[in-house]
Design a protein around this motif. Structure first.
Motif, PDB file in Angstrom:
ATOM      1  N   VAL A   1       0.823  -1.202   0.000  1.00 26.70           N
ATOM      2  CA  VAL A   1       0.000   0.000   0.000  1.00 26.70           C
ATOM      3  C   VAL A   1       0.869   1.269   0.000  1.00 26.70           C
ATOM      4  CG1 VAL A   1      -1.740   1.271   1.326  1.00 26.70           C
ATOM      5  CG2 VAL A   1      -1.973  -1.196   0.984  1.00 26.70           C
TER       6      VAL A   1
ATOM      7  N   ASP B   1      11.115   2.038   5.520  1.00 21.64           N
ATOM      8  CA  ASP B   1      10.610   0.718   5.920  1.00 21.64           C
ATOM      9  C   ASP B   1      11.639   0.065   6.827  1.00 21.64           C
ATOM     10  OD1 ASP B   1       8.248  -1.286   4.666  1.00 21.64           O
ATOM     11  OD2 ASP B   1       9.899  -2.268   5.738  1.00 21.64           O
ATOM     12  N   LYS B   2      11.132  -0.585   7.862  1.00 19.34           N
ATOM     13  CA  LYS B   2      12.064  -1.199   8.808  1.00 19.34           C
ATOM     14  C   LYS B   2      12.681  -2.478   8.242  1.00 19.34           C
ATOM     15  CE  LYS B   2       8.693  -3.981  11.271  1.00 19.34           C
ATOM     16  NZ  LYS B   2       7.930  -4.233  12.457  1.00 19.34           N
TER      17      LYS B   2
ATOM     18  N   ALA C   1      -6.376 -11.296  -5.012  1.00 15.66           N
ATOM     19  CA  ALA C   1      -7.453 -11.039  -5.960  1.00 15.66           C
ATOM     20  C   ALA C   1      -7.655  -9.530  -5.977  1.00 15.66           C
ATOM     21  CB  ALA C   1      -8.719 -11.741  -5.486  1.00 15.66           C
TER      22      ALA C   1
ATOM     23  N   ASP D   1      -3.645  -1.563   5.834  1.00 16.04           N
ATOM     24  CA  ASP D   1      -3.905  -2.337   7.046  1.00 16.04           C
ATOM     25  C   ASP D   1      -3.710  -1.525   8.323  1.00 16.04           C
ATOM     26  OD1 ASP D   1      -4.476  -4.459   5.423  1.00 16.04           O
ATOM     27  OD2 ASP D   1      -3.088  -5.869   6.374  1.00 16.04           O
TER      28      ASP D   1
ATOM     29  N   GLY E   1     -11.715 -11.178   0.803  1.00 19.03           N
ATOM     30  CA  GLY E   1     -10.480 -10.877   0.077  1.00 19.03           C
ATOM     31  C   GLY E   1     -10.305  -9.396  -0.204  1.00 19.03           C
TER      32      GLY E   1
ATOM     33  N   GLY F   1      -8.721  -6.920   1.830  1.00 23.50           N
ATOM     34  CA  GLY F   1      -7.712  -6.137   2.545  1.00 23.50           C
ATOM     35  C   GLY F   1      -6.893  -5.228   1.656  1.00 23.50           C
ATOM     36  N   LEU F   2      -6.225  -5.806   0.685  1.00 21.34           N
ATOM     37  CA  LEU F   2      -5.404  -4.994  -0.208  1.00 21.34           C
ATOM     38  C   LEU F   2      -6.283  -4.080  -1.060  1.00 21.34           C
ATOM     39  CD1 LEU F   2      -2.626  -4.303  -1.344  1.00 21.34           C
ATOM     40  CD2 LEU F   2      -2.911  -6.153  -2.986  1.00 21.34           C
ATOM     41  N   ASN F   3      -7.421  -4.581  -1.455  1.00 19.23           N
ATOM     42  CA  ASN F   3      -8.321  -3.760  -2.270  1.00 19.23           C
ATOM     43  C   ASN F   3      -8.748  -2.487  -1.554  1.00 19.23           C
ATOM     44  OD1 ASN F   3      -8.566  -5.155  -4.789  1.00 19.23           O
ATOM     45  ND2 ASN F   3      -9.549  -6.802  -3.647  1.00 19.23           N
TER      46      ASN F   3
HETATM   47  C1  LIG Z   1      -4.469 -14.975   4.369  1.00 15.75           C
HETATM   48  C2  LIG Z   1      -4.632 -13.649   3.743  1.00 15.75           C
HETATM   49  C3  LIG Z   1      -5.080 -13.531   2.440  1.00 15.75           C
HETATM   50  C4  LIG Z   1      -5.303 -12.317   1.864  1.00 15.75           C
HETATM   51  N1  LIG Z   1      -5.813 -12.254   0.604  1.00 15.75           N
HETATM   52  C5  LIG Z   1      -6.107 -11.068   0.070  1.00 15.75           C
HETATM   53  C6  LIG Z   1      -6.696 -10.963  -1.240  1.00 15.75           C
HETATM   54  O1  LIG Z   1      -6.914 -11.947  -1.937  1.00 15.75           O
HETATM   55  N2  LIG Z   1      -6.995  -9.749  -1.708  1.00 15.75           N
HETATM   56  C7  LIG Z   1      -6.759  -8.624  -0.972  1.00 15.75           C
HETATM   57  O2  LIG Z   1      -7.095  -7.550  -1.432  1.00 15.75           O
HETATM   58  N3  LIG Z   1      -6.147  -8.674   0.236  1.00 15.75           N
HETATM   59  C8  LIG Z   1      -5.842  -9.861   0.793  1.00 15.75           C
HETATM   60  N4  LIG Z   1      -5.258  -9.914   2.039  1.00 15.75           N
HETATM   61  C9  LIG Z   1      -4.921  -8.670   2.763  1.00 15.75           C
HETATM   62  C10 LIG Z   1      -3.584  -8.041   2.333  1.00 15.75           C
HETATM   63  O3  LIG Z   1      -2.519  -8.936   2.491  1.00 15.75           O
HETATM   64  C11 LIG Z   1      -3.269  -6.785   3.143  1.00 15.75           C
HETATM   65  O4  LIG Z   1      -4.428  -6.013   3.263  1.00 15.75           O
HETATM   66  C12 LIG Z   1      -2.183  -5.908   2.475  1.00 15.75           C
HETATM   67  O5  LIG Z   1      -1.029  -6.601   2.231  1.00 15.75           O
HETATM   68  C13 LIG Z   1      -1.867  -4.714   3.384  1.00 15.75           C
HETATM   69  O6  LIG Z   1      -0.768  -3.974   2.895  1.00 15.75           O
HETATM   70  P1  LIG Z   1      -0.106  -2.797   3.729  1.00 15.75           P
HETATM   71  O7  LIG Z   1       0.928  -2.218   2.852  1.00 15.75           O
HETATM   72  O8  LIG Z   1      -1.173  -1.899   4.286  1.00 15.75           O
HETATM   73  O9  LIG Z   1       0.536  -3.485   5.017  1.00 15.75           O
HETATM   74  P2  LIG Z   1       1.776  -4.497   5.083  1.00 15.75           P
HETATM   75  O10 LIG Z   1       1.821  -5.357   3.901  1.00 15.75           O
HETATM   76  O11 LIG Z   1       1.660  -5.104   6.422  1.00 15.75           O
HETATM   77  O12 LIG Z   1       3.067  -3.575   5.020  1.00 15.75           O
HETATM   78  C14 LIG Z   1       3.549  -2.850   6.129  1.00 15.75           C
HETATM   79  C15 LIG Z   1       4.977  -2.426   5.856  1.00 15.75           C
HETATM   80  O13 LIG Z   1       5.377  -1.524   6.892  1.00 15.75           O
HETATM   81  C16 LIG Z   1       6.661  -1.901   7.375  1.00 15.75           C
HETATM   82  N5  LIG Z   1       6.692  -1.469   8.778  1.00 15.75           N
HETATM   83  C17 LIG Z   1       5.961  -1.940   9.806  1.00 15.75           C
HETATM   84  N6  LIG Z   1       6.215  -1.254  10.916  1.00 15.75           N
HETATM   85  C18 LIG Z   1       7.146  -0.325  10.602  1.00 15.75           C
HETATM   86  C19 LIG Z   1       7.811   0.678  11.345  1.00 15.75           C
HETATM   87  N7  LIG Z   1       7.565   0.865  12.633  1.00 15.75           N
HETATM   88  N8  LIG Z   1       8.714   1.451  10.704  1.00 15.75           N
HETATM   89  C20 LIG Z   1       8.956   1.285   9.397  1.00 15.75           C
HETATM   90  N9  LIG Z   1       8.343   0.351   8.642  1.00 15.75           N
HETATM   91  C21 LIG Z   1       7.449  -0.450   9.245  1.00 15.75           C
HETATM   92  C22 LIG Z   1       6.748  -3.380   7.193  1.00 15.75           C
HETATM   93  O14 LIG Z   1       8.099  -3.784   7.071  1.00 15.75           O
HETATM   94  C23 LIG Z   1       5.961  -3.587   5.890  1.00 15.75           C
HETATM   95  O15 LIG Z   1       6.791  -3.488   4.759  1.00 15.75           O
HETATM   96  C24 LIG Z   1      -5.027 -11.136   2.613  1.00 15.75           C
HETATM   97  C25 LIG Z   1      -4.531 -11.220   3.916  1.00 15.75           C
HETATM   98  C26 LIG Z   1      -4.354 -12.460   4.498  1.00 15.75           C
HETATM   99  C27 LIG Z   1      -3.871 -12.533   5.908  1.00 15.75           C
END
Ligand SMILES: Cc1cc2nc3c(=O)[nH]c(=O)nc-3n(C[C@H](O)[C@H](O)[C@H](O)COP(=O)(O)OP(=O)(O)OC[C@H]3O[C@@H](n4cnc5c(N)ncnc54)[C@H](O)[C@@H]3O)c2cc1C
Lengths: 417, 261
Positions: A23, A42-43, A60, A301, A311, A313-315
């Motif tokens: 994201v 990013d950590k 998806a 997230d 499905g 979360g990422l969407n």
């Molecule tokens: C089993 C499963 C299946 C899924 N399937 C789907 C799907 O089919 N479709 C869909 O849309 N979504 C799906 N999701 C949800 C999806 O994986 C997440 O919503 C999405 O990856 C969130 O991305 P993000 O970048 O917000 O968070 P994250 O991917 O958690 O990224 C957070 C980043 O921040 C960094 N970070 C954390 N804390 C710090 C800090 N203090 N300082 C610096 N950096 C930090 C981490 O290193 C990481 O790189 C699924 C989730 C699960 C559990």
């Protein structure tokens, strides 16, 4: 204290993104063709993902988020590895064809696309490494954050100082940025774990996704692109299991794991073989009490964690990005303060409806699925259909409600910022 | 003409921008609430909500007029912009971020000091002066763009104000003006509803008789070689709780004009 009283920063940008997950990275890429200068920290280690083993995770992606990827120029790179979902078959328990949705019923666009984690990450990393506007610092993390009237001054653990007009918290479920701003979290843990793996099967999947409601939770078979021979015979599995059972299953040896999987998968695609690793994700639904604070916006997230039942979360995170990027680009191009309360409340207001609707839908679905009474079981399929398989109905409803809160963000319509 | 300021909170700063165009009771009214300039939820909330809209109107016309791309990084770079009645700097700041050299003048000393300290906080360099348009004209200053937003309804002598403002525009320069129309609708909406019912702006902020029709302003400007090019309404949509540009000039409107000579 004002910003000018503080030390001169080493890095002076408009926007600091904490968290370079999918994201946070998409946000930086989306802002690339605006004048906004960004920095991501990013950590995590900056690992070279192109050599990484096939990691099995796939997403998806909804049709509107596919538009977003196209609008920010990532689609040409991703297209060859994306597998369209042309049909969704939903079933309750053993009946395989309880409900059936075909993309032809709702337009000529696929209902969504399947994209593997590694392809998305590689595409993002390549784009960011050659970016003129976005800078990536990894590994790096925040030591202290001072919120002064004209901006934010962030000291990193390595001693460097970053100054920005706005901080975006994209640091995932356990967001420290959120916690440090004192934003409370509402959390509904589920006694469930998501088991994720990839399989190769004998017959072709024909770009059909299957979602099955088994007693311990939903089980999804999601079509991936073919292997090197171009045969459409790989699928991603998202298998929800009772938490206490999940760790037993995950510890099984290969043959036993495979036969547990077969019992749920069935034999309609012939023999199956598991490729790559197994992953486990504890599931919970969580929402930040608010998505903005003084010079802070939460996305992905960090703002909301979905149950993967839909499905979404990422969407949802990508929709946050489309909305925030447009608000920031327009605010910046009018010479207004991108970290000011006006811009932030515009973002929060624009996303409010979608977040509330998704929270409600997910919670409703979960209530339905933790119940075994017959009429409720029928309603389940219909409920799932509304969330997953009929974006037009959802969009209609959304468009209606958005007449009040604004338009659909440009990027989700495939238009540039 | 008196040299005494009506701003109750102000210190004896010089020079004093008092003249025929500045209405004293108006300055006093604004002085009472000027600490609220940058509170987006305070007394100037309506102005904050209008701000993106009028900024966009101004940016787009300036960009077209001076042949710039409105979406580039600093589309107003190098242009000298005068903001008459700049208040706390709500419009001067965006003009400065867009690249303009901004001079902001206001008859209220408190407003000017608030504008100054806010610009410092934001790291912007803006030339704020507790000054009047006639003093600037006497100094022989001239600008590429002159802004008179939501001020004509507060000035004592409109005709004099417009002729002095026009003299400050560079030949071929641009002039922007926004105000309230004198219609029954504006009396009902802008005056009664906004001041007394919705409490968007403090009661007594506006004198409806001072509101101007667009045709009257155009008639004042024409002999000054300033010609109206575009005219848009700024209307509030209660359903969406947003402001938008429209063709309804009945209440708030914004005007873009060019000086020909
Ligand atoms: C089993 C499963 C299946 C899924 N399937 C789907 C799907 O089919 N479709 C869909 O849309 N979504 C799906 N999701 C949800 C999806 O994986 C997440 O919503 C999405 O990856 C969130 O991305 P993000 O970048 O917000 O968070 P994250 O991917 O958690 O990224 C957070 C980043 O921040 C960094 N970070 C954390 N804390 C710090 C800090 N203090 N300082 C610096 N950096 C930090 C981490 O290193 C990481 O790189 C699924 C989730 C699960 C559990």
């Amino acid at each position: 204290m004002t910003l000018s009283d503080l030390n001169t920063p080493d890095i002076d940008v408009d926007l600091l993104i904490i968290g370079g997950g999918l994201v946070g990275s998409v946000l930086a890429v989306a802002l690339e063709n605006t004048p906004i200068k960004t920095c991501i920290i990013d950590k995590g280690e900056d690992i070279d993902l192109s050599d990484a083993d096939f990691d099995g995770r796939a997403f998806a992606i909804s049709a509107s988020n596919k538009n977003l990827l196209a609008a920010i120029g990532l689609w040409p790179v991703l297209e060859k590895d994306a597998s369209p979902i042309l049909e969704i078959r939903v079933s309750d328990g053993p009946s395989l064809l309880a409900l059936h949705f075909d993309h032809k019923d709702v337009g000529d666009q696929p209902m969504g696309i399947m994209l593997e984690n590694r392809h998305l990450r590689c595409a993002l990393r390549d784009r960011l490494s050659s970016s003129q506007r976005a800078r990536v610092l990894a590994p790096a993390s925040v030591e202290a954050l001072v919120n002064a009237p004209g901006g934010v001054q962030i000291s990193l653990v390595d001693g460097r100082v970053v100054r920005a007009q706005l901080v975006v918290g994209a640091d995932g479920r356990g967001s420290q940025t959120r916690a440090q701003a004192g934003i409370k979290l509402t959390r509904w843990p589920y006694p469930q774990t998501g088991i994720v793996c990839t399989v190769r099967h004998q017959r072709m999947h024909m770009n059909i996704a299957h979602e099955r409601f088994l007693p311990s939770g939903p089980f999804a078979i999601l079509p991936l692109t073919g292997d090197a021979l171009g045969v459409q015979n790989r699928s991603s599995i998202v298998w929800t299991e009772r938490a206490d059972l999940a760790h037993v299953i995950l510890d099984l040896d290969e043959d036993a794991f495979r036969s547990e999987l077969m019992r749920r998968f069935g034999d309609f695609l012939g023999n199956i073989e598991i490729i790559g690793s197994r992953y486990a994700y504890p599931l919970s639904l969580q929402f930040a009490e608010r998505f903005v604070d003084n010079r802070l916006a939460l996305v992905g997230d960090a703002a909301h964690g979905m149950h993967p039942i839909a499905g979404q979360g990422l969407n949802m995170g990508l929709k946050d990005v489309a909305t925030l990027a447009q608000v920031l680009a327009e605010t910046y191009r009018l010479g207004l303060d991108i970290g000011g309360s006006q811009a932030l409340s515009q973002y929060a207001k624009w996303r409010r409806f979608d977040h509330a609707a998704m929270l409600l839908a997910t919670d409703m679905l979960n209530r339905l699925f933790s119940n075994d009474i017959a009429p409720v079981r029928i309603a389940r399929d219909v409920g799932l259909a509304a969330v997953n398989a009929f974006p037009p109905i959802k969009n209609l409803f959304m468009r209606h409600a958005m007449g009040v809160s604004g338009d659909v963000p440009k990027l989700l319509r495939g238009q540039p910022l | 003409m008196t040299q005494q300021s009506c701003d109750p909170t102000e210190q004896n700063t010089s020079p004093q921008p008092t003249s025929g165009t500045v209405a004293k009771d108006e300055i006093a009214r604004f002085a009472k609430i000027s600490d609220q300039w940058w509170n987006t939820e305070g007394k100037f909330r309506a102005l904050h909500e209008l701000n993106p809209l009028r900024t966009k109107f101004i940016r787009d016309h300036i960009a077209r007029h001076f042949k710039r791309d409105p979406l580039e990084e600093r589309p107003l770079r190098g242009l000298r912009v005068l903001d008459i009645g700049c208040g706390g700097g709500l419009l001067a700041e965006p003009m400065s971020r867009l690249g303009a050299h901004v001079t902001g003048i206001d008859a209220g000393a408190t407003s000017i000091s608030i504008a100054r300290s806010h610009a410092t906080l934001m790291g912007l360099q803006i030339d704020y002066r507790h000054y009047s348009p006639e003093l600037l004209a006497n100094d022989g200053e001239i600008f590429d763009v002159v802004l008179a937003m939501e001020v004509v309804e507060h000035v004592a002598d409109l005709s004099e104000f417009l002729s002095i403002s026009s003299a400050l525009i560079q030949p071929k320069g641009a002039f922007f003006l926004s105000t309230l129309n004198r219609t029954l609708k504006s009396l009902a909406l802008a005056k009664l509803a906004a001041e007394y019912i919705l409490r968007w702006v403090p009661a007594g902020t506006h004198d409806w008789r001072k509101f101007q029709k667009p045709s009257e302003l155009a008639a004042y400007l024409r002999p000054l070689d300033v010609h109206v090019q575009d005219l848009k309404g700024m209307t509030y949509s209660p359903m969406a709780d947003t402001w938008c540009l429209s063709d309804d000039l009945g209440v708030n409107y914004i005007m873009y004009a060019n000086r020909s000579l």
